[in-house]
Scaffold this motif. Sequence first.
Motif, mmCIF file in Angstrom:
data_model
loop_
_atom_site.group_PDB
_atom_site.id
_atom_site.type_symbol
_atom_site.label_atom_id
_atom_site.label_comp_id
_atom_site.label_asym_id
_atom_site.label_seq_id
_atom_site.Cartn_x
_atom_site.Cartn_y
_atom_site.Cartn_z
ATOM 1 N N ARG A 39 -8.973 3.320 1.891
ATOM 2 C CA ARG A 39 -9.637 2.121 2.417
ATOM 3 C C ARG A 39 -9.713 1.041 1.345
ATOM 4 N NH1 ARG A 39 -13.070 3.022 7.274
ATOM 5 N NH2 ARG A 39 -12.516 5.122 7.922
ATOM 6 N N VAL A 40 -9.997 1.467 0.108
ATOM 7 C CA VAL A 40 -10.052 0.511 -1.004
ATOM 8 C C VAL A 40 -8.666 -0.117 -1.226
ATOM 9 C CG1 VAL A 40 -10.547 0.167 -3.453
ATOM 10 C CG2 VAL A 40 -11.949 1.764 -2.114
ATOM 11 N N ALA A 41 -7.636 0.731 -1.180
ATOM 12 C CA ALA A 41 -6.272 0.214 -1.368
ATOM 13 C C ALA A 41 -5.920 -0.797 -0.272
ATOM 14 C CB ALA A 41 -5.272 1.364 -1.377
ATOM 15 N N LEU A 42 -6.357 -0.504 0.957
ATOM 16 C CA LEU A 42 -6.102 -1.440 2.061
ATOM 17 C C LEU A 42 -6.888 -2.735 1.845
ATOM 18 C CD1 LEU A 42 -4.827 -2.017 4.822
ATOM 19 C CD2 LEU A 42 -6.690 -0.717 5.887
ATOM 20 N N ALA A 43 -8.138 -2.604 1.418
ATOM 21 C CA ALA A 43 -8.955 -3.794 1.155
ATOM 22 C C ALA A 43 -8.357 -4.640 0.030
ATOM 23 C CB ALA A 43 -10.387 -3.381 0.798
ATOM 24 N N ARG A 44 -7.848 -3.974 -0.985
ATOM 25 C CA ARG A 44 -7.220 -4.687 -2.104
ATOM 26 C C ARG A 44 -6.033 -5.523 -1.602
ATOM 27 N NH1 ARG A 44 -5.114 -0.694 -6.561
ATOM 28 N NH2 ARG A 44 -3.844 -0.097 -4.781
ATOM 29 N N ALA A 100 -14.553 -5.134 6.034
ATOM 30 C CA ALA A 100 -13.582 -4.853 7.106
ATOM 31 C C ALA A 100 -13.109 -3.408 7.089
ATOM 32 C CB ALA A 100 -12.383 -5.791 6.994
ATOM 33 N N VAL A 101 -13.031 -2.804 5.908
ATOM 34 C CA VAL A 101 -12.563 -1.410 5.849
ATOM 35 C C VAL A 101 -13.723 -0.416 5.891
ATOM 36 C CG1 VAL A 101 -10.439 -2.045 4.628
ATOM 37 C CG2 VAL A 101 -12.450 -1.295 3.314
ATOM 38 N N GLY A 102 -14.934 -0.942 6.145
ATOM 39 C CA GLY A 102 -16.077 -0.048 6.342
ATOM 40 C C GLY A 102 -16.664 0.509 5.066
ATOM 41 N N LEU A 103 -16.527 -0.229 3.954
ATOM 42 C CA LEU A 103 -17.063 0.276 2.692
ATOM 43 C C LEU A 103 -18.238 -0.557 2.167
ATOM 44 C CD1 LEU A 103 -13.862 1.412 0.732
ATOM 45 C CD2 LEU A 103 -15.557 2.830 1.891
ATOM 46 N N ARG A 160 -6.687 10.248 9.094
ATOM 47 C CA ARG A 160 -5.458 9.485 9.330
ATOM 48 C C ARG A 160 -5.570 8.673 10.625
ATOM 49 N NH1 ARG A 160 -0.351 13.056 9.973
ATOM 50 N NH2 ARG A 160 -1.371 13.987 8.180
ATOM 51 N N ALA A 161 -6.060 9.320 11.678
ATOM 52 C CA ALA A 161 -6.210 8.613 12.953
ATOM 53 C C ALA A 161 -7.176 7.433 12.813
ATOM 54 C CB ALA A 161 -6.685 9.580 14.031
ATOM 55 N N GLU A 162 -8.250 7.637 12.073
ATOM 56 C CA GLU A 162 -9.202 6.536 11.832
ATOM 57 C C GLU A 162 -8.526 5.393 11.090
ATOM 58 O OE1 GLU A 162 -13.315 9.146 11.261
ATOM 59 O OE2 GLU A 162 -12.305 8.299 9.512
ATOM 60 N N MET A 163 -7.720 5.748 10.092
ATOM 61 C CA MET A 163 -7.061 4.720 9.283
ATOM 62 C C MET A 163 -6.000 3.964 10.083
ATOM 63 S SD MET A 163 -8.529 4.521 6.372
ATOM 64 C CE MET A 163 -7.376 3.553 5.413
ATOM 65 N N VAL A 200 0.870 -1.180 0.000
ATOM 66 C CA VAL A 200 0.000 0.000 0.000
ATOM 67 C C VAL A 200 0.907 1.231 0.000
ATOM 68 C CG1 VAL A 200 -1.869 1.217 1.177
ATOM 69 C CG2 VAL A 200 -1.688 -1.241 1.423
ATOM 70 N N PHE A 201 0.595 2.177 -0.881
ATOM 71 C CA PHE A 201 1.425 3.384 -0.990
ATOM 72 C C PHE A 201 0.622 4.617 -0.583
ATOM 73 C CE2 PHE A 201 3.249 0.409 -4.094
ATOM 74 C CZ PHE A 201 4.560 0.390 -3.663
ATOM 75 N N GLN A 202 1.318 5.769 -0.619
ATOM 76 C CA GLN A 202 0.649 7.018 -0.234
ATOM 77 C C GLN A 202 -0.534 7.328 -1.159
ATOM 78 O OE1 GLN A 202 3.359 10.255 0.500
ATOM 79 N NE2 GLN A 202 1.775 11.787 0.147
ATOM 80 N N GLN A 203 -0.344 7.055 -2.440
ATOM 81 C CA GLN A 203 -1.446 7.225 -3.389
ATOM 82 C C GLN A 203 -2.162 5.886 -3.541
ATOM 83 O OE1 GLN A 203 -2.220 10.160 -4.338
ATOM 84 N NE2 GLN A 203 -0.396 11.040 -3.395
ATOM 85 N N ALA A 204 -3.467 5.915 -3.506
ATOM 86 C CA ALA A 204 -4.221 4.659 -3.544
ATOM 87 C C ALA A 204 -4.043 3.934 -4.880
ATOM 88 C CB ALA A 204 -5.698 4.928 -3.280
ATOM 89 N N SER A 205 -3.758 4.685 -5.952
ATOM 90 C CA SER A 205 -3.540 4.080 -7.274
ATOM 91 C C SER A 205 -4.631 3.093 -7.673
ATOM 92 C CB SER A 205 -2.188 3.367 -7.339
ATOM 93 O OG SER A 205 -1.165 4.197 -6.910
ATOM 94 N N LEU A 206 -5.865 3.559 -7.622
ATOM 95 C CA LEU A 206 -6.982 2.698 -8.045
ATOM 96 C C LEU A 206 -7.154 2.804 -9.558
ATOM 97 C CD1 LEU A 206 -9.504 3.606 -5.209
ATOM 98 C CD2 LEU A 206 -7.744 1.821 -5.245
ATOM 99 N N LEU A 207 -7.677 1.760 -10.146
ATOM 100 C CA LEU A 207 -7.964 1.801 -11.577
ATOM 101 C C LEU A 207 -9.308 2.492 -11.770
ATOM 102 C CD1 LEU A 207 -6.743 -1.800 -12.392
ATOM 103 C CD2 LEU A 207 -5.575 0.365 -12.864
ATOM 104 N N PRO A 208 -9.311 3.647 -12.473
ATOM 105 C CA PRO A 208 -10.522 4.473 -12.522
ATOM 106 C C PRO A 208 -11.683 3.814 -13.257
ATOM 107 C CG PRO A 208 -8.781 5.400 -13.919
ATOM 108 C CD PRO A 208 -8.159 4.271 -13.155
ATOM 109 N N TRP A 209 -11.402 2.837 -14.113
ATOM 110 C CA TRP A 209 -12.476 2.191 -14.865
ATOM 111 C C TRP A 209 -13.063 0.994 -14.138
ATOM 112 C CZ3 TRP A 209 -7.346 2.299 -16.315
ATOM 113 C CH2 TRP A 209 -6.659 1.088 -16.272
ATOM 114 N N LEU A 210 -12.516 0.676 -12.944
ATOM 115 C CA LEU A 210 -13.085 -0.425 -12.166
ATOM 116 C C LEU A 210 -13.812 0.124 -10.944
ATOM 117 C CD1 LEU A 210 -10.178 -3.070 -12.087
ATOM 118 C CD2 LEU A 210 -12.229 -3.062 -13.535
ATOM 119 N N THR A 211 -14.876 -0.572 -10.535
ATOM 120 C CA THR A 211 -15.591 -0.191 -9.319
ATOM 121 C C THR A 211 -14.741 -0.510 -8.097
ATOM 122 O OG1 THR A 211 -16.524 -2.389 -9.094
ATOM 123 C CG2 THR A 211 -17.834 -0.777 -10.358
#
Length: 259
Positions: A149-154, A128-131, A177-180, A85-96
């Motif tokens: 949260r998505v990046a963590l779930a991935r 688990a990540v509340g989504l 940040r504190a929540e995460m 997991v990095f600072q940027q979530a780096s999600l694929l924008p065309w995927l849900t």
Amino acid sequence: MSEHLADHPALQASALRFAYPGSAATFDNISLTIRPREIVCLLGGSGCGKSTLLRVLAGLQAPSAGQISFLDAPLTEPSPRSALVFQQASLLPWLTVAGNVGFGLDFSRQPHITPAQRAQRVQQAIDAVGLAGCEGRYPAALSGGMAQRVALARALAREPELLFADEPFSALDAITRAEMQTLLVEVVHRWHSAVLLVTHDIDEAILVADRIVLMGGQPGRIVREWQVDLPQPRIAHAAAVSALRLEILAALLGERSSA
Ligand SMILES: Nc1ncnc2c1ncn2[C@@H]1O[C@H](COP(=O)(O)OP(=O)(O)O)[C@@H](O)[C@H]1O
Ligand SMILES: [Mg+2]
């Protein structure tokens, strides 16, 4: 995992050295062991080589010298049994959200699972990540905290033995940040994963780590370590937390002025 295997380190690195081509060594003679389920924070000032060390330990970059073994085998490439997991979530924008969480399960080197197992893993990680309820959303419709949260779930969906996280919460506001941080500790305990968390934030290290490893110097090395035996949540132990904070801060400043 048998008792016997539980005693084996998840990751063991010895005498690591790394130099970028044409540059002096970024770090040298670094040895580090991460035990199963242990949360280790690698703490250090900006530019001291934390991200480089993380990439080497994750198998993304070969060390110039030294050995790394991951789950008792020499590490030569990123393992499907680790996740990043990095600072940027780096999600694929065309995927849900669900598509992004499942994405890491489809690589050919990932252990084979049935479609039903895949769906279950994705849903468990999202819950688990509340989504829960956000499975069908696209990244453009997510806040920064939700994207992380998505990046963590991935990462969790892959059921990693070791999660590498490089300043994963640095771009988030203080409350998110504190929540995460709380969420991270909770989910890695539940998933039985070890963690190597890179951070420049002393408070983050104290709130989440079982062990804090301070990196510094030129070339970088491990300067000091603290075992943090305070029970979670740490926020309930303000006096001990603030004493440790000052001790680490003094070590960091001492390290800088002697460099
Ligand atoms: N791809 C690269 N090529 C050459 N030098 C790099 C590269 N990436 C980082 N560095 C240098 O290596 C040092 C350590 O960087 P980095 O590992 O990113 O530190 P940190 O994560 O602690 O801020 C820095 O001096 C940085 O400029
Ligand atoms: Mg970095």
